[in-house]
Design a protein around this motif. Structure first.
Motif, mmCIF file in Angstrom:
data_model
loop_
_atom_site.group_PDB
_atom_site.id
_atom_site.type_symbol
_atom_site.label_atom_id
_atom_site.label_comp_id
_atom_site.label_asym_id
_atom_site.label_seq_id
_atom_site.Cartn_x
_atom_site.Cartn_y
_atom_site.Cartn_z
ATOM 1 N N UNK A 46 0.834 -1.209 0.000
ATOM 2 C CA UNK A 46 0.000 0.000 0.000
ATOM 3 C C UNK A 46 0.867 1.257 0.000
ATOM 4 N N UNK A 47 2.053 1.189 0.582
ATOM 5 C CA UNK A 47 2.932 2.356 0.646
ATOM 6 C C UNK A 47 3.349 2.839 -0.734
ATOM 7 N N UNK A 48 3.252 1.975 -1.746
ATOM 8 C CA UNK A 48 3.675 2.346 -3.102
ATOM 9 C C UNK A 48 2.504 2.797 -3.974
ATOM 10 N N UNK A 49 1.331 3.001 -3.378
ATOM 11 C CA UNK A 49 0.193 3.442 -4.167
ATOM 12 C C UNK A 49 0.342 4.911 -4.549
ATOM 13 N N UNK A 50 -0.287 5.282 -5.643
ATOM 14 C CA UNK A 50 -0.298 6.681 -6.074
ATOM 15 C C UNK A 50 -1.608 7.368 -5.720
ATOM 16 N N UNK A 51 -2.529 6.622 -5.098
ATOM 17 C CA UNK A 51 -3.837 7.173 -4.742
ATOM 18 C C UNK A 51 -3.761 7.934 -3.420
ATOM 19 N N UNK A 52 -4.850 8.631 -3.089
ATOM 20 C CA UNK A 52 -4.931 9.369 -1.828
ATOM 21 C C UNK A 52 -5.540 8.545 -0.710
ATOM 22 N N UNK A 53 -5.933 7.331 -1.005
ATOM 23 C CA UNK A 53 -6.547 6.471 -0.013
ATOM 24 C C UNK A 53 -5.735 5.186 0.129
ATOM 25 N N UNK A 54 -6.028 4.451 1.197
ATOM 26 C CA UNK A 54 -5.348 3.180 1.426
ATOM 27 C C UNK A 54 -5.863 2.161 0.422
ATOM 28 N N UNK A 55 -5.064 1.866 -0.571
ATOM 29 C CA UNK A 55 -5.466 0.921 -1.612
ATOM 30 C C UNK A 55 -4.219 0.287 -2.198
ATOM 31 N N UNK A 56 -4.373 -0.943 -2.633
ATOM 32 C CA UNK A 56 -3.256 -1.638 -3.266
ATOM 33 C C UNK A 56 -2.976 -1.021 -4.627
ATOM 34 N N UNK A 78 11.763 10.781 13.937
ATOM 35 C CA UNK A 78 12.725 9.729 13.563
ATOM 36 C C UNK A 78 14.061 9.959 14.237
ATOM 37 N N UNK A 79 14.557 11.183 14.200
ATOM 38 C CA UNK A 79 15.854 11.465 14.831
ATOM 39 C C UNK A 79 15.757 11.310 16.338
ATOM 40 N N UNK A 80 14.616 11.691 16.923
ATOM 41 C CA UNK A 80 14.432 11.455 18.366
ATOM 42 C C UNK A 80 14.527 9.963 18.686
ATOM 43 N N UNK A 81 13.851 9.127 17.895
ATOM 44 C CA UNK A 81 13.878 7.680 18.128
ATOM 45 C C UNK A 81 15.273 7.112 17.924
ATOM 46 N N UNK A 82 15.975 7.607 16.912
ATOM 47 C CA UNK A 82 17.318 7.089 16.624
ATOM 48 C C UNK A 82 18.283 7.397 17.761
ATOM 49 N N UNK A 83 18.338 8.668 18.184
ATOM 50 C CA UNK A 83 19.255 9.029 19.265
ATOM 51 C C UNK A 83 18.838 8.382 20.576
ATOM 52 N N UNK A 84 17.548 8.254 20.793
ATOM 53 C CA UNK A 84 17.062 7.609 22.006
ATOM 54 C C UNK A 84 17.455 6.136 22.031
ATOM 55 N N UNK A 85 17.288 5.444 20.919
ATOM 56 C CA UNK A 85 17.642 4.026 20.856
ATOM 57 C C UNK A 85 19.141 3.829 21.019
ATOM 58 N N UNK A 86 19.944 4.687 20.401
ATOM 59 C CA UNK A 86 21.398 4.582 20.547
ATOM 60 C C UNK A 86 21.829 4.789 21.994
ATOM 61 N N UNK A 87 21.296 5.833 22.625
ATOM 62 C CA UNK A 87 21.693 6.145 23.996
ATOM 63 C C UNK A 87 21.205 5.096 24.982
ATOM 64 N N UNK A 88 19.944 4.694 24.874
ATOM 65 C CA UNK A 88 19.392 3.740 25.836
ATOM 66 C C UNK A 88 20.000 2.352 25.661
ATOM 67 N N UNK A 89 20.263 1.926 24.433
ATOM 68 C CA UNK A 89 20.899 0.624 24.211
ATOM 69 C C UNK A 89 22.316 0.611 24.769
ATOM 70 N N UNK A 90 23.044 1.714 24.599
ATOM 71 C CA UNK A 90 24.397 1.798 25.147
ATOM 72 C C UNK A 90 24.371 1.784 26.667
ATOM 73 N N UNK A 121 5.320 3.013 8.012
ATOM 74 C CA UNK A 121 5.363 1.638 8.511
ATOM 75 C C UNK A 121 6.314 0.788 7.679
ATOM 76 N N UNK A 122 6.296 0.973 6.366
ATOM 77 C CA UNK A 122 7.195 0.214 5.499
ATOM 78 C C UNK A 122 8.649 0.543 5.793
ATOM 79 N N UNK A 123 8.937 1.810 6.048
ATOM 80 C CA UNK A 123 10.308 2.199 6.393
ATOM 81 C C UNK A 123 10.736 1.579 7.721
ATOM 82 N N UNK A 124 9.836 1.547 8.703
ATOM 83 C CA UNK A 124 10.171 0.942 9.993
ATOM 84 C C UNK A 124 10.372 -0.571 9.850
ATOM 85 N N UNK A 125 9.555 -1.204 9.015
ATOM 86 C CA UNK A 125 9.740 -2.636 8.761
ATOM 87 C C UNK A 125 11.109 -2.885 8.130
#
Length: 267
Positions: A32-42, A65-77, A239-243
């Protein structure tokens, strides 16, 4: 004996159905992330990167995204710095409260993240840490430390301490023994634990909803907030990027440590 001989046709068919059932929603969202429509469609014949461009042009999502990245790096370390000495103490030392200490470190896996979020929100309000990025790092480190601990403990199982004893007998200091002998031998467990902690911190949403502030909103929380207001293919693109990020991290984890050993460590 091969896997096909150990498992009959019905068992293999059942496994295929279960795997398809689990992966189908992810595949549909990514499509669905690759659709060209304005609605959720395959998408039909017109596949488009329109909504991926929209994600990178959306300032709120990029900041989250940058908040999550720096947070994950710091908390994992931080979780790794706490888990490695704790694992060494639990594995090698016999002292009163050893099992209690192990249970304390593993307790975040038992307590629901909803309960942890409410408790941490109250704690941050009492100490004046509401909205602080440093306190958010501590909250995430609390949740992900058990993952690092289990993998480091698994790496210490069967560890041959004669190498350490030989180095110590030759005059090496405890710090030298740890840095040049112990740490390199358990490094796959440490690096695998760090990466698994990073993945869990980056994807954490339930607890983060309670302890984030407008300036520290993470990407999963931003997605939750956006989904309550509108549903369009932009959410599918995020969601596709996070996957994709999670899949790359899992492949790296498998290369570093092995997913089969990770599952044993988490058990």
């Amino acid at each position: 004996m091969s896997s096909a001989r150990r498992n009959g046709p019905l068992a293999l068919a059942f496994n295929a159905v279960v795997i398809t059932f689990m992966l189908a929603p992810l595949l549909v969202v990514c499509a669905v992330a690759f659709t060209s429509e304005n609605t959720l469609s395959l998408p039909g014949w017109n596949w488009s990167l329109r909504w991926f461009h929209a994600v990178f042009d959306h300032p709120d999502f990029m900041q989250s995204f940058w908040n999550s990245l720096w947070l994950a790096l710091a908390s994992a370390t931080l979780a790794t710095l706490l888990a490695v000495p704790a694992a060494l103490a639990i594995n090698r030392c016999q002292f009163a409260g050893r099992e209690a200490l192990n249970g304390l470190f593993m307790s975040p896996l038992v307590v629901p993240h909803l309960v942890l979020g409410v408790a941490l929100l109250r704690l941050f309000a009492l100490v004046g840490g509401t909205g602080s990025f440093a306190w958010l790092v501590l909250a995430h480190a609390l949740v992900i430390t058990p993952y690092v601990l289990r993998l480091v403990l698994a790496a210490l199982v069967g560890f041959d301490r004669s190498v350490e004893q030989a180095a110590a007998s030759l005059g090496a200091s405890p710090a030298t023994v740890f840095g040049r002998i112990t740490l390199p031998l358990i490094l796959p467990g440490v690096s695998g634990g760090w990466l698994l902690a990073f993945i869990n911190s980056f994807d954490e949403v339930t607890m983060s909803i309670f302890v984030t502030a407008p300036s520290t909103v993470t990407l999963p929380v931003r997605m939750y907030m956006y989904a309550t207001e509108s549903i369009d293919p932009l959410m599918a693109a995020v969601s596709a990027l996070m996957v994709a990020i999670t899949a790359v991290a899992m492949v790296a984890l498998d290369r570093l440590y092995g997913l089969d050993r990770v599952l044993v460590g988490k058990a």
